[in-house]
Write a protein that holds these residues in place. Structure first.
Motif, PDB file in Angstrom:
ATOM      1  N   VAL A 108      45.047   9.885  29.759  1.00 53.41           N
ATOM      2  CA  VAL A 108      45.276   9.108  30.867  1.00 53.41           C
ATOM      3  C   VAL A 108      44.017   8.620  31.505  1.00 53.41           C
ATOM      4  N   ALA A 109      43.011   9.423  31.916  1.00 48.29           N
ATOM      5  CA  ALA A 109      41.846   9.126  32.447  1.00 48.29           C
ATOM      6  C   ALA A 109      40.964   8.286  31.860  1.00 48.29           C
ATOM      7  N   GLU A 110      40.958   8.227  30.495  1.00 45.67           N
ATOM      8  CA  GLU A 110      40.211   7.088  29.439  1.00 45.67           C
ATOM      9  C   GLU A 110      40.750   5.803  29.656  1.00 45.67           C
ATOM     10  N   CYS A 111      42.258   5.818  29.929  1.00 43.61           N
ATOM     11  CA  CYS A 111      42.915   4.585  30.153  1.00 43.61           C
ATOM     12  C   CYS A 111      42.292   3.880  31.458  1.00 43.61           C
ATOM     13  N   TYR A 112      42.207   4.251  32.540  1.00 48.18           N
ATOM     14  CA  TYR A 112      41.641   3.628  33.886  1.00 48.18           C
ATOM     15  C   TYR A 112      40.370   3.659  33.596  1.00 48.18           C
ATOM     16  N   THR A 135      47.490   5.619  25.975  1.00 52.51           N
ATOM     17  CA  THR A 135      47.237   6.764  24.930  1.00 52.51           C
ATOM     18  C   THR A 135      48.074   6.639  23.763  1.00 52.51           C
ATOM     19  N   TYR A 136      47.647   7.481  22.695  1.00 51.21           N
ATOM     20  CA  TYR A 136      48.237   7.347  21.563  1.00 51.21           C
ATOM     21  C   TYR A 136      49.797   7.952  21.671  1.00 51.21           C
ATOM     22  N   GLU A 137      50.202   8.815  22.417  1.00 50.87           N
ATOM     23  CA  GLU A 137      51.257   9.194  22.866  1.00 50.87           C
ATOM     24  C   GLU A 137      52.287   8.200  23.281  1.00 50.87           C
ATOM     25  N   MET A 138      51.741   7.558  24.255  1.00 45.78           N
ATOM     26  CA  MET A 138      52.356   6.273  24.740  1.00 45.78           C
ATOM     27  C   MET A 138      52.678   5.224  23.834  1.00 45.78           C
ATOM     28  N   HIS A 139      51.710   4.994  22.855  1.00 46.35           N
ATOM     29  CA  HIS A 139      51.864   3.930  21.877  1.00 46.35           C
ATOM     30  C   HIS A 139      53.074   4.360  21.089  1.00 46.35           C
ATOM     31  N   GLU A 140      53.291   5.383  20.647  1.00 43.39           N
ATOM     32  CA  GLU A 140      54.260   6.186  19.591  1.00 43.39           C
ATOM     33  C   GLU A 140      55.529   5.964  20.348  1.00 43.39           C
ATOM     34  N   ARG A 141      55.557   6.208  21.732  1.00 41.16           N
ATOM     35  CA  ARG A 141      56.800   5.977  22.540  1.00 41.16           C
ATOM     36  C   ARG A 141      57.039   4.566  22.992  1.00 41.16           C
ATOM     37  N   ALA A 142      56.021   3.863  22.867  1.00 43.72           N
ATOM     38  CA  ALA A 142      56.372   2.342  23.078  1.00 43.72           C
ATOM     39  C   ALA A 142      57.139   1.710  21.880  1.00 43.72           C
ATOM     40  N   GLU A 143      56.706   2.268  20.561  1.00 38.41           N
ATOM     41  CA  GLU A 143      57.252   1.499  19.303  1.00 38.41           C
ATOM     42  C   GLU A 143      58.630   2.186  18.966  1.00 38.41           C
ATOM     43  N   LYS A 144      58.837   3.529  19.251  1.00 42.90           N
ATOM     44  CA  LYS A 144      59.729   4.109  18.898  1.00 42.90           C
ATOM     45  C   LYS A 144      60.819   4.698  19.890  1.00 42.90           C
ATOM     46  N   GLY A 145      60.348   4.518  21.241  1.00 43.09           N
ATOM     47  CA  GLY A 145      61.488   4.867  22.260  1.00 43.09           C
ATOM     48  C   GLY A 145      61.696   6.115  22.054  1.00 43.09           C
ATOM     49  N   ILE A 146      62.940   6.592  22.501  1.00 42.77           N
ATOM     50  CA  ILE A 146      63.587   7.959  22.435  1.00 42.77           C
ATOM     51  C   ILE A 146      63.169   8.655  21.202  1.00 42.77           C
ATOM     52  N   ALA A 147      63.025   8.094  20.074  1.00 38.30           N
ATOM     53  CA  ALA A 147      62.953   8.684  18.851  1.00 38.30           C
ATOM     54  C   ALA A 147      61.458   9.631  18.709  1.00 38.30           C
ATOM     55  N   ALA A 148      60.454   8.827  19.572  1.00 34.53           N
ATOM     56  CA  ALA A 148      59.045   9.242  19.406  1.00 34.53           C
ATOM     57  C   ALA A 148      59.003  10.777  20.080  1.00 34.53           C
ATOM     58  N   HIS A 149      60.059  11.128  20.858  1.00 34.87           N
ATOM     59  CA  HIS A 149      59.831  12.617  21.454  1.00 34.87           C
ATOM     60  C   HIS A 149      61.023  13.179  21.448  1.00 34.87           C
ATOM     61  N   TRP A 150      61.717  13.105  20.228  1.00 35.57           N
ATOM     62  CA  TRP A 150      63.160  13.682  20.056  1.00 35.57           C
ATOM     63  C   TRP A 150      63.401  14.945  20.219  1.00 35.57           C
ATOM     64  N   ALA A 151      64.500  14.990  20.926  1.00 40.96           N
ATOM     65  CA  ALA A 151      64.621  16.566  21.560  1.00 40.96           C
ATOM     66  C   ALA A 151      65.499  17.394  20.485  1.00 40.96           C
ATOM     67  N   TYR A 152      66.190  16.676  19.709  1.00 39.27           N
ATOM     68  CA  TYR A 152      67.169  17.141  18.927  1.00 39.27           C
ATOM     69  C   TYR A 152      66.539  17.866  17.666  1.00 39.27           C
ATOM     70  N   LYS A 153      66.471  19.272  17.735  1.00 43.05           N
ATOM     71  CA  LYS A 153      66.025  19.608  16.429  1.00 43.05           C
ATOM     72  C   LYS A 153      67.311  20.770  16.024  1.00 43.05           C
TER      73      LYS A 153
END
Length: 703
Positions: free
Chosen positions: A278-282, A332-350
Motif C-alpha cells: 500500500v505504501a508504494e501505491c501512494y 497492489t497485486y492482491e488488490m488486482h487479483e481481488r478486483a478481477e475475481k472478486g470474492i473468489a480471489a480470497h475464498w474462505a471455503y476450504k
C-alpha cells in the motif's frame, strides 16, 4: 462410452490440472452428467453436457473451490433429469447437494401466475445465496455461458434474458467484485439489445487500440518508468504496468450519459500500475502527479475507503504529452487479483472449513428479508436498489462505514441504522453542523442522528427519502397511525350513537361485530374510515327499538334528523345549508354527519371519490337561526345597499357581514352573510330584493 469434442476436452483438462487432488470426484461428476444428460442437446445442436462443462470451466478460471466446480457440473441435473437432491448428496456429499439445490428452479410447483413463479425463483436464488454466496457465483457462471450462446435463441427470448441479465446478474457480479464476469455480461447485454451501437463501439475500440498502445509506449509509459526508477534508485520496486481499456458497455453508458460522440471521448486511454504494498501505491501516485498535471476532480481513493465489494485502488487522471488525458489506476497485486475475481480471489471455503459468510455479505440477508412482493418487476426493483452501483460512503460517530445509494439523505441514513432511529429522527448533525433531514449525503460525511421520543414520521418525509427501506418503513408507520386514529374515531362515534339510541355500548358493539363478522378493533376502524356508514348502523338498530332522536323513516338510505344540535351532526361551513334545502350528509371522522347543500362543490367531490361516505338526509326545520350566504347583483346607485339591507330586515333576517364591489360596468356585487330561521323567510327576502330598482339577480352562494 463418452466422447469429447476439442472444446470440452480442453475445458476438462484445465479443470483437472487446477484441482489435481480432487481429480477422482471431478471425473465422477463428468461421467455422471454424461449419463444423466445423454441424448439431450442445446438449441445450438451441441450435446447438453457442453453447457455444465463450460460453467465449471468459468468457475475454475476465477478460482472457485472444487465444491463449486463440481456443483457447476451438476447444476442442471435435478431440474432437467430424474436426479434428486438426495441422490446428489449420496454421490457427492452434502455441500455439493446444498449448492445444487440452491441453483434448482422451482418451476415444478404450481403458482397462480408466471409472474409469481418468476418472483419465487428470484427469491429462492437470493435466499440460497444469503446462506451460501457460492450459489450466486455458480449462477453467474451459468448466466455468462447462456449469454455467450444466446445467438441460438428466438429474438424475444434474447431480449428477455438480456434484460434480466442487466437488471439482476450484472449488478450482483459488481457487488461481489467479480469484474471479469460483470464486464462480459454487460457487453453481451449490449450486443443483443443494441447490436448497431455494440458493433460501432467495438470497431472504434479496435481502431484506436493500436494507436493508443503506440502513444502510451512511446510518450507516456517511458516517463513513468524513468520517474519511478529515478525515485527509488538502487531499491527498485517490483511493479508491473498494464494497458487498461474501457469495456464496450461502459463506453456506451458514458456517451449516452454525457451526450457525446465516440470521437469526443478523451479518457479512453488508461494504464494500471501494480505494486507490492500500500505504501508504494501512494508513493507511485505522488510520482505520477509530479510529472503529469492531474485533472481536477478525477482522484478517488478506494484504498482507504474500499467499495462494498472489497474493491481497492487509487484512481486518477492526468494530462499526458500532446495534451491527451490518460486514466491511471494504482493498486497492489492482491488488490488486482481481488478486483478481477472478486470474492473468489480470497475464498474462505476450504475442505472441512466453516461455510459461514463473511459479514460483508450480510446485505444479502437484508435483501431477502425486505422483499415480500410476489410481483417479479417489484422484486427486481428492490434487488436493484440493494445492488446500487452509484454509492456514497459515510461514517457513523463510531467511524463505522455505511454505504448508501447516491442521492440518499440523512433521513435514509437514520432508517438504515434502525427503524426506530428513523421514526424518531428529529435532526441530524453532519460534520459537526446541524443540517435539515433533507440534506443529501456526500462521501466522507460523518453523520449523527438526534432522536426525540415524541417525534414521528410525517407524510412529507416520503418526499425526502430515496431508499426503498425508508419509504416502506414510513408508509407502514403512517398506515398504522391512520388505523389507530380511525379506531379511536370509530369508537367515539359508536359510543355517542349508542347514547342517542339508548342502547348499551357493549350490546351495540357485540351485535355489530357479529353482524359484520369483525373483531372490535376492525369494527371501530371500519366505522372510523367510513366503510360502515352510520345510517347502516341506525337502520340495524331501528328494527329493534324506536329511536328517541334519530329514527328511520322507511326511506331507503335516508335519515331524518330531529335535533341538529346533537354532536353527531354538523352543518357544512362551505355551503351553509338551511332546513328546507335539498341536502345530503357526508360522514366525517371528527364531525359525525356533515350536512351539505346538493349544489356544494365539496359534496360533488365526495360523491365522485368517496360515495360510500355520502348519505341521504331528510332535514326538518328547527326553532333556531341558521347562517348562509347570499349574493346580490345590481346597478350601482346611491342608497342601493341600504335598500337591500332593509329588505332583509323586513323578512326577520339578520346581516352578520356585508361587502360590496363595483366593476367598470357600474354593476355592484354585494355579498352578505346572514342569519335566517326558515327557508320561507329567505324566499320572502329574495322577493323583496328583486323588487328593488336596479337589482338584476339575487342568489345563494355555495362553496
Amino acid at each position: 462410452m463418452k466422447t469429447l469434442d476439442k472444446t470440452n476436452e480442453k475445458h476438462i483438462e484445465n479443470i483437472l490440472n487446477k484441482y489435481k487432488e480432487h481429480e477422482d470426484v471431478i471425473n465422477k461428476a463428468i461421467d455422471f452428467i454424461y449419463q444423466k444428460h445423454e441424448n439431450q442437446t442445446r438449441k445450438s445442436g451441441e450435446p447438453y453436457v457442453s453447457h455444465p462443462i463450460a460453467v465449471a470451466s468459468i468457475l475454475s478460471s476465477i478460482g472457485m473451490d472444487y465444491y463449486s466446480v463440481v456443483a457447476g457440473l451438476l447444476h442442471d441435473v435435478v431440474e432437467d433429469t430424474d436426479t434428486t437432491v438426495d441422490e446428489i448428496k449420496r454421490e457427492f456429499g452434502e455441500q455439493v447437494a446444498s449448492l445444487v439445490d440452491g441453483l434448482t428452479k422451482i418451476d415444478k410447483y404450481k403458482f397462480s401466475s408466471k409472474e409469481q413463479a418468476k418472483a419465487e425463483n428470484y427469491r429462492k436464488m437470493l435466499f440460497a445465496m444469503s446462506k451460501d454466496v457460492r450459489v450466486i457465483v455458480i449462477k453467474l457462471a451459468d448466466r455468462l455461458h447462456n449469454m455467450r450462446t444466446l445467438d441460438y435463441m428466438p429474438r424475444h427470448k434474447q431480449l428477455e434474458i438480456a434484460k434480466e441479465t442487466i437488471d439482476i446478474y450484472a449488478p450482483i457480479a459488481h457487488r461481489l467484485g467479480i469484474w471479469s464476469i460483470k464486464k462480459e455480461l454487460e457487453d453481451l447485454y449490449l450486443k443483443y439489445t443494441h447490436p448497431e451501437e455494440y458493433e460501432k463501439i467495438k470497431a472504434f475500440i479496435q481502431n484506436i487500440s493500436k494507436e493508443s498502445e503506440v502513444y502510451l509506449k512511446k510518450y507516456f509509459i517511458p516517463k513513468i518508468v524513468e520517474a519511478i526508477n529515478g525515485f527509488f534508485k538502487d531499491k527498485k520496486p517490483n511493479y508491473t504496468i498494464q494497458y487498461r481499456q474501457k469495456h464496450i458497455y461502459s463506453i456506451y453508458q458514458k456517451i449516452r450519459r454525457k451526450n457525446l460522440k465516440l470521437e469526443d471521448l478523451q479518457d479512453i486511454l488508461g494504464i494500471r500500475i501494480i505494486v507490492e504494498d500500500v505504501a508504494e501505491c501512494y508513493t507511485i501516485l505522488g510520482i505520477v502527479h509530479s510529472i503529469f498535471r492531474p485533472i481536477p476532480g478525477s482522484f478517488d481513493d478506494y484504498i482507504s475507503l474500499p467499495k462494498p465489494n472489497m474493491y481497492q485502488s487509487l484512481h486518477t487522471a492526468v494530462e499526458g504529452p500532446k495534451k491527451r488525458v490518460v486514466e491511471v489506476q494504482i493498486r497492489t497485486y492482491e488488490m488486482h487479483e481481488r478486483a478481477e475475481k472478486g470474492i473468489a480471489a480470497h475464498w474462505a471455503y476450504k475442505e472441512n472449513s466453516s461455510t459461514k459468510d463473511n459479514s460483508i455479505f450480510a446485505w444479502l440477508r437484508d435483501v431477502v428479508n425486505s422483499i415480500k412482493t410476489k410481483n417479479a418487476d417489484e422484486l427486481i426493483e428492490a434487488v436493484k436498489e440493494e445492488l446500487f452501483e452509484d454509492e456514497v460512503f459515510v461514517f457513523t460517530p463510531k467511524d463505522d462505514v455505511i454505504v448508501l445509494p447516491k442521492g440518499a439523505t440523512v433521513l435514509d441514513f437514520a432508517y438504515y441504522i434502525h427503524t426506530d432511529i428513523g421514526n424518531h429522527c428529529q435532526r441530524a448533525i453532519v460534520n459537526n453542523k446541524i443540517v435539515p433531514l433533507s440534506y443529501t449525503l456526500q462521501s466522507g460525511d460523518r453523520v449523527e442522528i438526534i432522536t426525540n421520543p415524541s417525534q414521528s414520521p410525517k407524510i412529507e418525509w416520503l418526499k425526502i427519502v430515496t431508499t426503498k427501506k425508508a419509504k416502506t418503513r414510513i408508509r407502514l408507520f403512517l398506515k398504522a397511525k391512520e388505523k389507530e386514529l380511525a379506531v379511536e374515531e370509530g369508537q367515539k362515534t359508536l359510543l355517542k350513537l349508542s347514547e342517542k339510541l339508548s342502547v348499551s355500548f357493549e350490546d351495540m358493539v357485540k351485535k355489530l361485530t357479529s353482524h359484520f363478522d369483525l373483531n372490535e378493533q376492525e369494527l371501530f376502524a371500519n366505522v372510523g374510515f367510513g366503510k360502515i356508514p352510520i345510517n347502516r348502523v341506525i337502520k340495524l338498530f331501528s328494527k329493534e327499538k324506536e329511536q328517541k332522536h334519530i329514527k328511520d323513516e322507511g326511506k331507503e338510505g335516508s335519515l331524518k334528523l330531529e335535533n341538529v344540535s346533537n354532536v353527531l351532526f354538523s352543518v357544512a361551513k362551505c355551503c351553509m345549508p338551511i332546513p328546507g334545502d335539498p341536502v345530503m350528509g357526508v360522514i366525517s371522522k371528527n364531525a359525525g354527519i356533515v350536512i351539505h347543500h346538493e349544489k356544494c362543490p365539496n359534496l360533488q367531490y365526495a360523491i365522485r371519490n368517496i360515495p360510500q361516505k355520502v348519505v341521504k338526509i331528510d332535514w326538518k326545520n328547527q326553532d333556531k337561526l341558521y347562517t348562509t350566504r347570499v349574493r346580490v347583483l345590481a346597478s350601482d346607485r346611491p342608497g342601493i345597499l341600504s335598500e337591500v339591507s332593509s329588505a332583509f330586515a323586513k323578512s326577520n333576517i339578520n346581516i352578520i357581514e356585508a361587502s360590496t364591489k363595483t366593476n367598470n360596468l357600474n354593476i355592484a356585487n354585494m355579498d352578505f352573510k346572514i342569519q335566517v330561521k326558515t327557508i320561507k323567510d329567505l324566499n320572502k327576502s329574495f322577493d323583496e330584493i328583486k323588487s328593488i330598482k336596479g337589482v338584476e339577480t339575487v342568489k345563494r352562494v355555495f362553496g
